[in-house]
Design a protein around this motif. Structure first.
Motif, PDB file in Angstrom:
ATOM      1  N   ASP A  26       0.876  -1.066  -0.068  1.00 15.09           N
ATOM      2  CA  ASP A  26       0.127   0.022  -0.084  1.00 15.09           C
ATOM      3  C   ASP A  26       0.745   1.322   0.019  1.00 15.09           C
ATOM      4  N   SER A  28       4.009   1.480  -1.199  1.00 21.86           N
ATOM      5  CA  SER A  28       4.606   1.603  -2.584  1.00 21.86           C
ATOM      6  C   SER A  28       3.719   2.268  -3.371  1.00 21.86           C
ATOM      7  N   ARG A  29       2.571   1.630  -3.428  1.00 21.68           N
ATOM      8  CA  ARG A  29       1.500   2.010  -4.471  1.00 21.68           C
ATOM      9  C   ARG A  29       1.143   3.602  -4.095  1.00 21.68           C
ATOM     10  N   SER A  30       1.102   4.104  -3.046  1.00 23.52           N
ATOM     11  CA  SER A  30       0.757   5.563  -2.921  1.00 23.52           C
ATOM     12  C   SER A  30       1.832   6.407  -3.492  1.00 23.52           C
ATOM     13  N   LEU A  32       4.215   5.326  -5.563  1.00 26.08           N
ATOM     14  CA  LEU A  32       4.311   5.378  -7.399  1.00 26.08           C
ATOM     15  C   LEU A  32       3.218   6.641  -7.822  1.00 26.08           C
ATOM     16  N   GLN A  33       1.964   6.338  -7.094  1.00 25.69           N
ATOM     17  CA  GLN A  33       0.939   7.272  -7.641  1.00 25.69           C
ATOM     18  C   GLN A  33       1.412   8.686  -7.529  1.00 25.69           C
ATOM     19  N   ASN A  34       2.202   9.013  -6.479  1.00 21.99           N
ATOM     20  CA  ASN A  34       2.494  10.617  -6.420  1.00 21.99           C
ATOM     21  C   ASN A  34       3.907  10.862  -7.021  1.00 21.99           C
ATOM     22  N   HIS A  36       4.738   9.886 -10.244  1.00 26.12           N
ATOM     23  CA  HIS A  36       4.616   9.720 -11.952  1.00 26.12           C
ATOM     24  C   HIS A  36       3.514  10.634 -12.257  1.00 26.12           C
ATOM     25  N   THR A  38       7.039  12.791 -11.821  1.00 28.89           N
ATOM     26  CA  THR A  38       7.528  13.402 -10.525  1.00 28.89           C
ATOM     27  C   THR A  38       7.829  14.702 -10.606  1.00 28.89           C
ATOM     28  N   ASP A  51      -1.730  18.869 -12.838  1.00 28.46           N
ATOM     29  CA  ASP A  51      -3.002  18.923 -13.565  1.00 28.46           C
ATOM     30  C   ASP A  51      -2.931  19.153 -15.040  1.00 28.46           C
ATOM     31  N   ARG A  54      -1.120  15.962 -16.812  1.00 30.14           N
ATOM     32  CA  ARG A  54      -2.063  14.795 -16.918  1.00 30.14           C
ATOM     33  C   ARG A  54      -3.294  15.182 -17.912  1.00 30.14           C
ATOM     34  N   THR A  58      -2.874  13.267 -21.878  1.00 29.63           N
ATOM     35  CA  THR A  58      -4.091  12.313 -22.170  1.00 29.63           C
ATOM     36  C   THR A  58      -4.657  12.649 -23.478  1.00 29.63           C
TER      37      THR A  58
END
Length: 159
Positions: A26, A28-30, A32-34, A36, A38, A51, A54, A58
């Protein structure tokens, strides 16, 4: 600040202990989400820049690939994650062909992709950021032997 021969870079190490209710997956997942993309290459202000990136990436179907991506390992009791800011990806592949005697000739080849960039902040100019990125790519490409296909850096950005 880590000072190297061709550059300086701000480095930060974080260490901590997990609470009894947390687990390494959990956390590590947090992370990684924060990480990328960087915050180090997002620009200023970080929230607005993230913002924008992203949303823009997209809509434009832009893929950063490995550039600024988190890389590392996650174990059962530890994780070590870093961000690929100045990095290279080496891809090996076969370029087999059939010769005039109908014999398959194996010809392995490699491709090196190098990645670098600059963070846009207040006061940045297109030419200044282009020059900085070109310098970083030039330093990285200098470690590879000369070849018929060489890195070519344009003198002006493609804007």
């Amino acid at each position: 600040v880590r000072r190297l021969r061709h550059l300086q870079h701000i480095c930060q190490t974080f260490e901590g202990r997990l609470s009894k209710n947390a687990n390494i997956i959990d956390v590590s997942r947090s992370l990684l989400q924060n990480l990328h993309p960087t915050p180090a290459v997002c620009g200023d202000s970080p929230i607005d820049a993230l913002d924008f990136i992203r949303q823009f990436e997209t809509k434009a179907s832009f893929d950063r690939g490995y550039y600024t991506g988190p890389i590392g390992y996650i174990g059962t009791d530890s994780a070590d994650i870093f961000v690929a800011i100045r990095s290279a990806l080496i891809t090996n592949y076969n370029n087999d062909f059939v010769d005039e005697k109908n014999v398959v000739v194996k010809r392995p080849q490699s491709k090196v992709s190098i990645f670098a960039g600059a963070g846009i902040v207040k006061g940045s100019t297109v030419q200044g950021e282009w020059t900085e990125t070109s310098h970083k790519l030039g330093v990285m490409s200098s470690i590879f032997p000369p070849s018929p296909v060489t890195l070519q850096i344009a003198s002006i950005p493609n804007v």
